[in-house]
Design a protein around this motif. Structure first.
Motif, short mmCIF file in Angstrom:
data_model
loop_
_atom_site.label_atom_id
_atom_site.label_comp_id
_atom_site.label_asym_id
_atom_site.label_seq_id
_atom_site.Cartn_x
_atom_site.Cartn_y
_atom_site.Cartn_z
N HIS A 5 41.50 -9.00 83.38
CA HIS A 5 40.74 -10.13 82.83
C HIS A 5 41.32 -11.45 83.35
O HIS A 5 40.57 -12.33 83.80
N ASP A 6 42.62 -11.59 83.29
CA ASP A 6 43.27 -12.82 83.78
C ASP A 6 43.03 -13.01 85.27
O ASP A 6 42.77 -14.12 85.73
N LEU A 7 43.12 -11.93 86.04
CA LEU A 7 42.89 -12.00 87.47
C LEU A 7 41.45 -12.42 87.78
O LEU A 7 41.21 -13.30 88.62
N ARG A 8 40.50 -11.83 87.09
CA ARG A 8 39.10 -12.16 87.30
C ARG A 8 38.79 -13.61 86.90
O ARG A 8 37.90 -14.24 87.48
N GLN A 9 39.50 -14.14 85.93
CA GLN A 9 39.31 -15.55 85.55
C GLN A 9 39.64 -16.47 86.72
O GLN A 9 39.07 -17.54 86.85
N LYS A 10 40.56 -16.02 87.58
CA LYS A 10 40.99 -16.83 88.71
C LYS A 10 40.14 -16.62 89.96
O LYS A 10 39.92 -17.55 90.72
N VAL A 11 39.68 -15.38 90.19
CA VAL A 11 38.99 -15.07 91.45
C VAL A 11 37.50 -14.79 91.29
O VAL A 11 36.81 -14.57 92.29
N GLY A 12 37.02 -14.75 90.07
CA GLY A 12 35.60 -14.47 89.86
C GLY A 12 35.23 -13.08 90.34
O GLY A 12 35.94 -12.12 90.09
N HIS A 13 34.10 -13.00 91.07
CA HIS A 13 33.60 -11.71 91.53
C HIS A 13 34.08 -11.34 92.94
O HIS A 13 33.59 -10.39 93.54
N THR A 14 35.06 -12.08 93.46
CA THR A 14 35.60 -11.80 94.79
C THR A 14 35.99 -10.33 94.89
O THR A 14 36.62 -9.79 93.97
N PRO A 15 35.64 -9.65 95.99
CA PRO A 15 36.05 -8.25 96.13
C PRO A 15 37.57 -8.11 96.08
O PRO A 15 38.30 -8.89 96.68
N LEU A 16 38.02 -7.13 95.30
CA LEU A 16 39.44 -6.87 95.12
C LEU A 16 39.76 -5.41 95.39
O LEU A 16 38.94 -4.53 95.12
N ILE A 17 40.97 -5.16 95.88
CA ILE A 17 41.51 -3.81 95.94
C ILE A 17 42.22 -3.59 94.62
O ILE A 17 43.11 -4.36 94.25
N MET A 18 41.79 -2.58 93.86
CA MET A 18 42.33 -2.32 92.53
C MET A 18 42.91 -0.91 92.47
O MET A 18 42.30 0.03 92.97
N THR A 19 44.08 -0.78 91.85
CA THR A 19 44.69 0.53 91.70
C THR A 19 44.32 1.12 90.34
O THR A 19 44.30 0.43 89.33
N SER A 20 44.02 2.41 90.35
CA SER A 20 43.59 3.09 89.13
C SER A 20 44.10 4.52 89.11
O SER A 20 44.60 5.04 90.11
N ALA A 21 43.97 5.15 87.96
CA ALA A 21 44.31 6.57 87.81
C ALA A 21 43.28 7.22 86.90
O ALA A 21 42.84 6.62 85.92
N SER A 22 42.89 8.43 87.25
CA SER A 22 41.91 9.20 86.49
C SER A 22 42.42 10.62 86.33
O SER A 22 43.27 11.07 87.09
N GLY A 23 41.85 11.32 85.33
CA GLY A 23 42.29 12.68 85.09
C GLY A 23 41.15 13.64 84.84
O GLY A 23 40.11 13.27 84.32
N ALA A 24 41.38 14.88 85.25
CA ALA A 24 40.45 15.97 85.00
C ALA A 24 41.09 16.93 84.00
O ALA A 24 42.13 17.53 84.29
N LEU A 25 40.49 17.05 82.83
CA LEU A 25 40.92 18.02 81.83
C LEU A 25 39.96 19.18 81.90
O LEU A 25 38.75 19.02 81.70
N VAL A 26 40.49 20.37 82.21
CA VAL A 26 39.68 21.57 82.32
C VAL A 26 40.12 22.53 81.23
O VAL A 26 41.30 22.88 81.13
N GLU A 27 39.17 22.93 80.40
CA GLU A 27 39.44 23.90 79.32
C GLU A 27 38.32 24.93 79.32
O GLU A 27 37.15 24.55 79.37
#
Length: 149
Positions: A5-27
């Motif tokens: 949120h703070d970053l977007r307040q400064k750069v608006g909609h400028t394209p950004l490289i963002m790091t994320s993590a996701s998970g697959a839960l298999v049951e």
């Protein structure tokens, strides 16, 4: 989310490289997905890193927020860096995502954040829903291939 949120307040909609993590839960051979509140489409629980987090810390935190389930990452399935996405609000990103196979820590479950998740549901590998973006569709294919091994 304060960092983004703070970053977007400064750069608006400028394209950004963002790091994320996701998970697959298999049951029981079924794969857990979340129905996203922002688009109504389906995807794997996960989200963007906060400053100072690791990928593993991020997937644990985001899985709890998105699915209400405490998990631990057990295997890194992929690092994804070749997708681009523009959110409905106009924010453009190239998400660099660490995608993990995760397992449930305990049976207790909490309510996911309603601002992020409408519901969660387990899907059979043959029941692919409409995905949030191409990156999540690729993650689905990776999990299905892993289950077939």
């Amino acid at each position: 989310m304060a960092y983004i949120h703070d970053l977007r307040q400064k750069v608006g909609h400028t394209p950004l490289i963002m790091t994320s993590a996701s998970g697959a839960l298999v049951e029981d051979g079924r794969i857990l997905l979340q129905e996203r509140a922002d688009t109504g489409d389906w995807g794997f629980p996960g989200g963007y890193m906060e400053y100072g987090d690791t990928f593993k810390q991020t997937v644990v935190r985001e899985f709890l927020e998105d699915a209400g389930i405490a998990v631990t990452p057990v295997k890194l399935l992929a690092i994804q860096d070749d997708d681009f996405y523009t959110y409905p609000n106009g924010d453009a990103v190239q998400p660099v995502n660490a995608f993990y196979l995760v397992e449930r820590v305990h049976d207790r479950q909490q309510t996911p954040k309603p601002s992020e998740t409408l519901t969660t549901k387990f899907f059979a590998p043959t029941e692919a829903p409409h995905f949030f973006n191409q990156q999540h569709a690729k993650m689905w294919q990776l999990v299905v291939a892993t289950l077939a091994q």
